[in-house]
Scaffold this motif. Structure first.
Motif, PDB file in Angstrom:
ATOM      1  N   HIS A   1       0.800  -1.212   0.000  1.00 51.35           N
ATOM      2  CA  HIS A   1       0.000   0.000   0.000  1.00 51.35           C
ATOM      3  C   HIS A   1       0.834   1.263   0.000  1.00 51.35           C
ATOM      4  N   SER A   2       2.093   1.109   0.240  1.00 53.27           N
ATOM      5  CA  SER A   2       2.903   2.309   0.290  1.00 53.27           C
ATOM      6  C   SER A   2       3.458   2.606  -1.085  1.00 53.27           C
ATOM      7  N   LEU A   3       3.817   3.852  -1.249  1.00 54.59           N
ATOM      8  CA  LEU A   3       4.376   4.233  -2.531  1.00 54.59           C
ATOM      9  C   LEU A   3       5.788   3.710  -2.654  1.00 54.59           C
ATOM     10  N   THR A   4       6.487   3.797  -1.583  1.00 51.25           N
ATOM     11  CA  THR A   4       7.854   3.341  -1.641  1.00 51.25           C
ATOM     12  C   THR A   4       8.089   2.341  -0.530  1.00 51.25           C
ATOM     13  N   ASN A   5       8.978   1.462  -0.809  1.00 50.35           N
ATOM     14  CA  ASN A   5       9.313   0.475   0.191  1.00 50.35           C
ATOM     15  C   ASN A   5      10.800   0.405   0.311  1.00 50.35           C
ATOM     16  N   LEU A   6      11.264   0.548   1.484  1.00 59.81           N
ATOM     17  CA  LEU A   6      12.690   0.450   1.688  1.00 59.81           C
ATOM     18  C   LEU A   6      12.973  -0.710   2.607  1.00 59.81           C
ATOM     19  N   ARG A   7      13.882  -1.518   2.215  1.00 58.12           N
ATOM     20  CA  ARG A   7      14.314  -2.574   3.102  1.00 58.12           C
ATOM     21  C   ARG A   7      15.808  -2.505   3.249  1.00 58.12           C
ATOM     22  N   VAL A   8      16.228  -2.460   4.446  1.00 62.28           N
ATOM     23  CA  VAL A   8      17.649  -2.537   4.716  1.00 62.28           C
ATOM     24  C   VAL A   8      17.888  -3.937   5.199  1.00 62.28           C
ATOM     25  N   TYR A   9      18.808  -4.603   4.545  1.00 65.68           N
ATOM     26  CA  TYR A   9      18.966  -5.984   4.908  1.00 65.68           C
ATOM     27  C   TYR A   9      20.395  -6.301   5.253  1.00 65.68           C
ATOM     28  N   SER A  10      20.572  -6.879   6.370  1.00 66.26           N
ATOM     29  CA  SER A  10      21.855  -7.492   6.659  1.00 66.26           C
ATOM     30  C   SER A  10      21.618  -8.498   7.751  1.00 66.26           C
ATOM     31  N   LYS A  11      22.621  -9.273   8.009  1.00 67.84           N
ATOM     32  CA  LYS A  11      22.468 -10.372   8.946  1.00 67.84           C
ATOM     33  C   LYS A  11      21.970  -9.876  10.292  1.00 67.84           C
ATOM     34  N   SER A  12      21.148 -10.676  10.886  1.00 63.66           N
ATOM     35  CA  SER A  12      20.648 -10.460  12.234  1.00 63.66           C
ATOM     36  C   SER A  12      19.870  -9.167  12.393  1.00 63.66           C
ATOM     37  N   SER A  13      19.690  -8.469  11.310  1.00 63.10           N
ATOM     38  CA  SER A  13      18.833  -7.308  11.467  1.00 63.10           C
ATOM     39  C   SER A  13      17.429  -7.762  11.158  1.00 63.10           C
ATOM     40  N   SER A  14      16.609  -7.679  12.132  1.00 64.43           N
ATOM     41  CA  SER A  14      15.233  -8.086  11.897  1.00 64.43           C
ATOM     42  C   SER A  14      14.434  -6.922  11.351  1.00 64.43           C
ATOM     43  N   SER A  15      15.093  -5.785  11.207  1.00 61.97           N
ATOM     44  CA  SER A  15      14.372  -4.601  10.778  1.00 61.97           C
ATOM     45  C   SER A  15      14.217  -4.604   9.277  1.00 61.97           C
ATOM     46  N   GLY A  16      13.382  -5.442   8.806  1.00 61.88           N
ATOM     47  CA  GLY A  16      13.072  -5.392   7.388  1.00 61.88           C
ATOM     48  C   GLY A  16      12.126  -4.243   7.161  1.00 61.88           C
ATOM     49  N   ALA A  17      12.445  -3.167   7.822  1.00 62.91           N
ATOM     50  CA  ALA A  17      11.535  -2.041   7.920  1.00 62.91           C
ATOM     51  C   ALA A  17      10.988  -1.634   6.570  1.00 62.91           C
ATOM     52  N   SER A  18       9.940  -2.219   6.207  1.00 63.05           N
ATOM     53  CA  SER A  18       9.296  -1.707   5.018  1.00 63.05           C
ATOM     54  C   SER A  18       8.386  -0.607   5.489  1.00 63.05           C
ATOM     55  N   SER A  19       8.357   0.408   4.756  1.00 68.77           N
ATOM     56  CA  SER A  19       7.761   1.586   5.330  1.00 68.77           C
ATOM     57  C   SER A  19       6.965   2.309   4.285  1.00 68.77           C
ATOM     58  N   SER A  20       6.072   3.081   4.745  1.00 70.95           N
ATOM     59  CA  SER A  20       5.262   3.801   3.789  1.00 70.95           C
ATOM     60  C   SER A  20       5.495   5.281   3.946  1.00 70.95           C
ATOM     61  N   SER A  21       5.773   5.908   2.863  1.00 75.33           N
ATOM     62  CA  SER A  21       5.924   7.347   2.964  1.00 75.33           C
ATOM     63  C   SER A  21       4.768   8.029   2.257  1.00 75.33           C
ATOM     64  N   HIS A  22       3.999   7.253   1.623  1.00 76.45           N
ATOM     65  CA  HIS A  22       2.932   7.841   0.841  1.00 76.45           C
ATOM     66  C   HIS A  22       1.920   6.750   0.659  1.00 76.45           C
ATOM     67  N   SER A  23       0.676   7.097   0.584  1.00 72.83           N
ATOM     68  CA  SER A  23      -0.269   6.007   0.570  1.00 72.83           C
ATOM     69  C   SER A  23      -1.180   5.973  -0.638  1.00 72.83           C
ATOM     70  N   THR A  24      -0.826   6.672  -1.657  1.00 72.78           N
ATOM     71  CA  THR A  24      -1.641   6.547  -2.836  1.00 72.78           C
ATOM     72  C   THR A  24      -0.943   5.677  -3.850  1.00 72.78           C
ATOM     73  N   SER A  25      -1.475   4.538  -4.091  1.00 68.77           N
ATOM     74  CA  SER A  25      -0.939   3.776  -5.203  1.00 68.77           C
ATOM     75  C   SER A  25      -2.015   3.748  -6.274  1.00 68.77           C
ATOM     76  N   PRO A  26      -1.765   4.513  -7.281  1.00 67.69           N
ATOM     77  CA  PRO A  26      -2.790   4.712  -8.291  1.00 67.69           C
ATOM     78  C   PRO A  26      -3.174   3.414  -8.971  1.00 67.69           C
ATOM     79  N   SER A  27      -4.356   3.385  -9.404  1.00 71.07           N
ATOM     80  CA  SER A  27      -4.824   2.162 -10.046  1.00 71.07           C
ATOM     81  C   SER A  27      -4.635   2.269 -11.553  1.00 71.07           C
TER      82      SER A  27
END
Lengths: 256, 629
Positions: free
Chosen positions: B35-61
């Motif tokens: 649902h978010s416009l952008t998704n950021l994932r920072v990935y590295s070992k043992s980081s459980s913060s697959g913080a996908s995040s929303s900065s905007h909530s319009t995903s046009p159809s």
């Protein structure tokens, strides 16, 4: 704004205070409660440090707290000396639901006692105590068991206790006794607080205000306008804390 | 349509490599639009913060019109797997990445690696044939005008782009996303293994996967917006710069030299919202796409008065830059004689101070370490940030709130007991209504650690700006909308929007987005009229996304950013919805958007008219002479 150097003009005493502690224990929330009497859920993490001021009246004196609210992330650790240098007071915060945060708090205390102003007044605050208390909305009484040492005055009816109190208390990872004993040993003021409900927050700053050697600051700031800098060179007051003051907390809170 | 390879890969996600090994390509979960416009994932070992995040909530159809209209052949680089060599990219220092390190793929899977390599070889040769087919010279309809017409595949669905930051850490998690990370790592490493090749981009149907290698970090963007490769690479480059602003390049390098499995998520802890707001900016801010500054439109005299107030005294000797911003745009900046500031550093700085951590902080002042990577990638400077005005600029604010630094407003003198919710200025004043959102911030970059000197000096600056009325004049200008302009002011028939870049100033100017591109207004309409279906709300976002992508496509073509054979002077694209044209000359670059009903000659005429208008208004539109010290 032009407060710097003009402390004498409004007869207030400037006190530089720094908040330290692990990330996400609620440092900024404690400050926000103190400065604006507000609470924001899901607060964004602080970056670097935020600087705020708040006045606090204590008897006939007005203290002007210059508060450095620091970011708790590890990567900011090396910057901390910049903020606690010349500070007259520090609030070291941990989260009562996270045991590791007390360990971090202890290491901050150690660092402060080693490197900060020898006169610095340090308070230890166990925040988020609302999480380990039954929610007051569950029942009218709100008098369920809070923690072991206060159980005696919590004459709750057994029925509501079972539902409301058991779950929250199990979140607690730092027993009040343990933290308080440590604080006593290390010569710190001690509080359990909730930035969310406001419990204990003002008391931190009131008790610190009482303990700060105000006369000393006044005397030394007359010349320089930079009380902290002078305070450092001043006579080394023993780091010990008069625990009577702590016991008296809340009785005459500084009307801040 | 059936001639395009695209039709052979109807599914948009899940098949990044046509003909690739399907068993390893179970990318669906992390790649599926959210649902978010952008998704950021920072990935590295043992980081459980697959913080996908929303900065905007319009995903046009998707709107059906576009799909049936796609008859034009795709641009030469739009299909097949492309792995191109590093081309000359002005903003991208490709060379520094070479030889620093290589990605470790999960240990013990030599076989699967070999499999992948073979598959990729196959698809590479497959690409040869499609490339031949697709690289037919674009047809030139109007020889007299000598326009290069770029066939454009119209995308009308802008699902959230996905961004990944990978490290060399082995992936030990076994969830779906971990396998996607492992796959990306493997892809990158395969090429490095083979001949120190750097993987740049994979096209899979409408989905493009772009890579940027900045060891010890590796960046991946997945997008189906149909933008050129250079655009998302630029995004990734900015993402990298923003990460450097948080940790510095040297620290990053040291961390990963010491421990290859260093936890990037932890290192960036607390900075997630800065990264997210950057990604949001990258989607919409054309100044970033064009590597330039978009300053606030302002009366020349007022800008000069404000700038004069900012010139540091000799006492503030560590001061590097002083910047005044309003509503996210630079008003003016003062710098040492010998330092010009890199636009990228400015974007990183402005993005940082506008992250919610600082903009919405109740603090009077923030003081934070920041690395300005183009200035010095290996060191921090300190930034003093003071938002003098924040939130809704309602009538009563300025006097009280600006003449004295903002702190006073939030701290009533010697309160009696905890005051009843005395809200900090502007915060939580949700109640809609008149009064534009206003924020004005003073930023002072200092090379030294002495906060008190900077604060004392900044207080005097604020006082000066307040006492001579310049600050109030600025507030008034922002509030009355004098700092933005409508395309209708130009009075050019059919002109809907444009972006003009002054190349000598490295600055752009553009009118506000209006119908049909006005996302904000449309969102408001939808909020107020909730009984309407949500669908119409999204058309403006789609239109704006389409227009920006078109601009980016033009920009990419006239600069040959994505490995095109050569750059172009003029580039014209016509879609069902609008005609756009990019034009580059010695002094400027210009991108115009007009109604699609107008002939090309009208487009060219409009472009000339815009250039004339900007020339006339130059003094107000650009920051032309700020003092130095």
């Amino acid at each position: 704004m032009a407060e710097s150097g003009s402390g004498a003009a409004d007869k207030s005493v400037q006190v530089k205070l720094v908040l330290l502690g692990e990330a996400a224990v609620g440092k900024s929330s404690i400050v926000l409660r103190f400065v604006s009497n507000e609470f924001q859920a899901n607060k964004e993490p602080t970056i670097g440090a935020a600087f705020l001021t708040q006045k606090c009246r204590l008897e006939d004196r007005v203290l002007r707290y210059e508060i450095w609210d620091t970011a708790g992330q590890e990567r900011f650790h090396s910057l901390a000396p910049m903020y606690y240098r010349n500070a007259q007071a520090a609030v070291v915060v941990y989260d009562v639901t996270k045991a590791s945060s007390l360990e971090k708090a202890k290491s901050w205390v150690k660092e402060l006692q080693r490197q900060a102003n020898p006169n610095i007044v340090i308070a230890l605050a166990g925040n988020k105590v609302d999480l380990v208390q039954p929610s007051p909305s569950a029942s009218g009484s709100g008098s369920a068991v809070e923690s072991e040492d206060e159980a005696d005055d919590a004459t709750a009816t057994p029925g509501e206790n079972a539902a409301a109190a058991e779950q929250p208390e199990s979140l607690r990872q730092v027993p009040r006794d343990e933290a308080e004993a440590y604080a006593k040993e290390a010569g710190l003021l001690f509080f359990e607080t909730s930035a969310k409900t406001g419990e204990g927050v003002v008391e931190i700053f009131t008790e610190i205000a009482k303990k700060i050697p105000i006369e000393h600051i006044l005397a030394s700031s007359r010349g320089t306008g930079r009380p902290g800098a002078a305070g450092r060179s001043g006579g080394a007051q023993e780091g010990g804390v008069n625990l009577e003051e702590n016991a008296a907390k809340g009785k005459d809170a500084c009307n801040c | 349509m059936s001639t395009t390879p695209r039709s052979r890969t109807p599914s948009r996600v899940g098949t990044p490599v046509p003909g690739g090994s399907p068993s390893r390509l179970v990318l669906a979960p992390p790649l599926r639009p959210t649902h978010s416009l952008t998704n950021l994932r920072v990935y590295s070992k043992s980081s459980s913060s697959g913080a996908s995040s929303s900065s905007h909530s319009t995903s046009p159809s998707t709107t059906p019109i576009a799909i049936s209209a796609v008859n034009t052949p795709p641009p030469g680089n739009a299909e097949g797997i492309l792995v191109t060599e590093a081309e000359a990219e002005p903003d991208v220092e490709e060379s520094e990445a070479i030889g620093i390190g290589r990605v470790a793929s999960p240990a013990g899977d030599e076989d699967s690696k070999k499999n992948l390599r073979d598959h990729l070889r196959q698809t590479l040769s497959y690409r040869q044939s499609t490339a031949d087919m697709a690289s037919r010279p674009p047809k030139k309809k109007s020889k007299t005008l000598n326009l290069n017409e770029l066939p454009h595949e119209l995308v009308d669905s802008f699902t959230p782009r996905q961004y990944f930051v990978l490290t060399e850490a082995d992936s030990t998690d076994s969830d779906d996303s971990a396998s996607a990370y492992a796959l990306m790592q493997a892809l990158i490493s395969i090429f490095l293994d083979d001949n120190n090749d750097k993987l740049r981009c994979i096209n899979a149907g409408a989905t493009r996967i772009t890579f940027l290698l900045r060891p010890p970090l590796y960046y991946v963007c997945i997008s189906d917006w149909g933008e050129p490769e250079g655009v998302t690479r630029n995004h990734l480059e900015y993402l990298h710069l923003q990460i450097l602003s948080v940790v510095t390049a040297s620290h990053l390098r040291k961390m990963f030299e010491r421990r290859r499995n260093s936890d990037l998520g932890r290192l960036l802890g607390g900075a997630e919202n800065i990264l997210n707001s950057l990604l949001h900016r990258l989607e919409w801010d054309l100044a970033l796409s064009t590597s330039s500054l978009h300053c606030l439109k302002l009366d020349t005299g007022l800008r000069a008065r404000l700038a004069d107030a900012l010139v540091p005294s000799s006492k503030a000797k560590d001061v590097l830059y002083v910047i005044l911003v309003a509503n996210g745009q630079v008003v003016t900046l003062v710098r040492p004689k010998k330092h010009s500031i890199h636009p990228a550093d400015l974007h990183i700085l402005v993005n940082t101070i506008y992250a919610p951590s600082i903009l919405t902080s109740p603090a009077a002042v923030s003081w934070l370490p920041i690395c300005l990577p183009k200035f010095n990638p290996n060191g921090f400077v300190n930034a003093y940030v003071n938002f003098l005005v924040r939130g809704r600029g309602d009538e009563d604010e300025p006097g009280q709130n600006t003449a004295s630094s903002a702190e006073e407003a939030s701290s009533p003198t010697a309160r009696e007991g905890p005051a009843p919710a005395q809200s900090a200025p502007g915060k939580e004043e949700e109640s809609g209504g008149r009064g534009k959102d206003i924020d004005i911030g003073l930023v002072c970059i200092s090379g030294g650690p002495d906060f008190e000197t900077v604060r004392t000096w900044c207080d005097s600056v604020i006082k000066k700006m307040g006492s001579d009325g310049a600050l109030d004049a600025l507030i008034t200008a922002v509030r009355t909308g004098a700092t933005v302009y409508s395309v209708s002011e130009l009075g050019i028939p059919g002109l809907r929007h444009f972006v003009y870049k002054s190349r000598s100033h490295v600055q752009i100017t553009a009118p506000v987005f209006e119908d049909p591109y006005d996302v904000k207004r449309e969102q408001q309409r939808c909020v107020h009229a909730s009984h309407y279906s949500l669908l119409p709300c999204l058309t403006a976002a789609a239109a704006a996304g389409r227009l920006i992508t078109l601009y980016q496509t033009l920009h990419d073509a006239i600069h040959a950013r994505s490995g095109q054979a050569g750059s172009l002077k003029l580039q014209y694209i016509k879609t069902q919805k609008e005609s756009v044209m990019g034009w580059i000359t010695q002094p400027f670059e210009l991108y115009v958007a007009l109604s699609s009903r107008l002939p090309k000659s009208a487009v060219v005429g409009a472009a000339n008219a815009v250039a004339r208008w900007v020339k006339k208004e130059e003094g107000r539109l650009f920051l032309t002479n700020a003092p130095v010290f």
